[in-house]
Write a protein that holds these residues in place. Structure first.
Motif, PDB file in Angstrom:
ATOM      1  N   VAL A 103     -23.377  19.907 -44.352  1.00 58.02           N
ATOM      2  CA  VAL A 103     -24.899  20.249 -44.627  1.00 58.02           C
ATOM      3  C   VAL A 103     -24.564  21.223 -45.620  1.00 58.02           C
ATOM      4  O   VAL A 103     -23.582  21.745 -45.892  1.00 58.02           O
ATOM      5  CB  VAL A 103     -25.717  20.705 -42.786  1.00 58.02           C
ATOM      6  N   ARG A 104     -25.982  21.265 -46.265  1.00 52.98           N
ATOM      7  CA  ARG A 104     -25.986  22.143 -47.374  1.00 52.98           C
ATOM      8  C   ARG A 104     -27.725  22.616 -47.293  1.00 52.98           C
ATOM      9  O   ARG A 104     -28.127  22.165 -47.278  1.00 52.98           O
ATOM     10  CB  ARG A 104     -25.657  21.618 -48.612  1.00 52.98           C
ATOM     11  N   VAL A 105     -27.546  24.153 -47.258  1.00 55.27           N
ATOM     12  CA  VAL A 105     -28.678  25.049 -47.237  1.00 55.27           C
ATOM     13  C   VAL A 105     -29.599  24.601 -48.620  1.00 55.27           C
ATOM     14  O   VAL A 105     -28.871  25.349 -49.543  1.00 55.27           O
ATOM     15  CB  VAL A 105     -28.976  26.165 -46.692  1.00 55.27           C
ATOM     16  N   ILE A 132     -36.934  26.359 -44.002  1.00 54.41           N
ATOM     17  CA  ILE A 132     -36.062  26.071 -43.978  1.00 54.41           C
ATOM     18  C   ILE A 132     -35.498  24.611 -44.651  1.00 54.41           C
ATOM     19  O   ILE A 132     -35.975  23.572 -43.923  1.00 54.41           O
ATOM     20  CB  ILE A 132     -35.549  26.304 -42.878  1.00 54.41           C
ATOM     21  N   LYS A 133     -34.699  24.524 -45.795  1.00 58.54           N
ATOM     22  CA  LYS A 133     -34.497  22.993 -46.071  1.00 58.54           C
ATOM     23  C   LYS A 133     -33.044  22.770 -46.497  1.00 58.54           C
ATOM     24  O   LYS A 133     -32.105  23.762 -47.009  1.00 58.54           O
ATOM     25  CB  LYS A 133     -35.427  23.109 -47.673  1.00 58.54           C
ATOM     26  N   ARG A 134     -32.781  21.245 -45.645  1.00 57.72           N
ATOM     27  CA  ARG A 134     -31.497  21.120 -45.333  1.00 57.72           C
ATOM     28  C   ARG A 134     -31.187  20.015 -45.966  1.00 57.72           C
ATOM     29  O   ARG A 134     -31.926  19.344 -45.691  1.00 57.72           O
ATOM     30  CB  ARG A 134     -30.298  22.007 -44.598  1.00 57.72           C
ATOM     31  N   TYR A 136     -28.288  17.475 -45.087  1.00 56.65           N
ATOM     32  CA  TYR A 136     -26.921  16.609 -44.565  1.00 56.65           C
ATOM     33  C   TYR A 136     -26.142  15.584 -45.199  1.00 56.65           C
ATOM     34  O   TYR A 136     -26.887  13.898 -46.230  1.00 56.65           O
ATOM     35  CB  TYR A 136     -26.977  15.750 -43.534  1.00 56.65           C
ATOM     36  N   ARG A 147     -36.654  19.785 -42.508  1.00 49.01           N
ATOM     37  CA  ARG A 147     -37.414  20.830 -43.269  1.00 49.01           C
ATOM     38  C   ARG A 147     -37.701  21.700 -41.551  1.00 49.01           C
ATOM     39  O   ARG A 147     -38.515  20.745 -41.224  1.00 49.01           O
ATOM     40  CB  ARG A 147     -38.856  20.044 -44.135  1.00 49.01           C
ATOM     41  N   ARG A 164     -26.214  26.571 -42.118  1.00 49.29           N
ATOM     42  CA  ARG A 164     -25.174  26.346 -41.629  1.00 49.29           C
ATOM     43  C   ARG A 164     -24.730  25.267 -40.447  1.00 49.29           C
ATOM     44  O   ARG A 164     -24.960  23.089 -40.830  1.00 49.29           O
ATOM     45  CB  ARG A 164     -24.307  25.616 -43.151  1.00 49.29           C
TER      46      ARG A 164
END
Length: 259
Positions: A103-105, A132-134, A136, A147, A164
């Motif tokens: 996972v990347r923030v 918050i957007k991540r 995968y 989001r 993360r």
């Protein structure tokens, strides 16, 4: 060839022919696809026509185009089928099936709640929330863009955590545990941000999920929107106990165990 088929554009006839070969296993999963030059010779058309046909197969999730020294076009293996009713989320299910996940923030911002979300959260659009957007990744490919919109007053220092990590576990530290979830799903094409972060074209099919979480007191504490590349995984909903369960494809005789 019938007169009706001759009326179809060449790129559609080519995509039909190649799809048929895949369905009849003349081109098997993992096998390298004929090159554009070979297809031009086979079908007696321009290279752009071949590329248009291959674009269709890629959107349908039947082929995979790879870049680099070992690049080329390959027949895609059948995507795994994942359950929306499983207690584990999609990424966890993929991990349990042996896929490499990460996972990347992308961003963490404190901003006013968007108007369409404010109505769902039952707050004014002047309320501040964490946005918050991540992304995968699965086996190195970006698969899901998530989001989260979470009112700041419910988790004041949320941005101080390592986002993360599973966000539901972090929110549990604020006594925010979901006892009610409402989720909707629809097919969609990629927005500009999704094209960039998921490495897909504008016409690429996505599954978009919208999830609403409530606490025991009835307060909405999270509005979540997730976009899933539908060429990476299929999804299903299973309710009740199957009286005669059968192994899922790829599970052999180990019914009930992760593949």
């Amino acid at each position: 060839m019938t007169s009706q088929s001759r009326k179809r554009p060449a790129y559609l006839r080519i995509s039909d022919a190649l799809r048929d070969k895949i369905e009849r296993n003349e081109l098997e999963p993992g096998q390298k696809f004929p090159t554009e030059r070979e297809l031009v010779r086979e079908f007696h058309v321009a290279r752009m026509t071949v590329r248009h046909a291959l674009d269709i197969l890629e959107v349908e999730g039947l082929i995979d185009r790879r870049r680099g020294r070992s690049g080329g076009t390959y027949v895609r293996t059948v995507p795994p089928t994942l359950s929306l009713t499983n207690k584990d989320n999609i990424v966890t299910q993929l991990r349990e099936r042996g896929h490499d996940t990460a996972v990347r923030v992308v961003s963490v911002n404190k901003a006013h709640v968007p108007k369409h979300v404010a109505a769902v959260l039952d707050v004014s659009d002047s309320t501040f929330a964490w946005d918050i957007k991540r992304v995968y990744t699965v086996d190195g490919k970006p698969v899901i863009l998530s989001r989260y919109t979470i009112p700041v007053e419910m988790a004041p220092d949320l941005n101080q955590h390592d986002l993360r990590e599973p966000i539901m576990e972090i929110l549990a530290g604020y006594s925010l545990k979901p006892v009610f979830k409402r989720e909707s799903m629809r097919a969609a094409t990629a927005r500009t941000e999704e094209q960039k972060l998921l490495h897909v074209s504008r016409s690429h099919p996505l599954l978009r999920f919208v999830r609403l979480l409530k606490t025991k007191s009835g307060a909405v504490f999270a509005y979540i929107e997730e976009s899933l590349r539908s060429d990476i995984a299929n999804v299903e909903v299973v309710l009740g106990e199957d009286p005669s369960p059968q192994p899922l494809p790829g599970q052999g005789n180990g019914a009930g165990k992760p593949a």
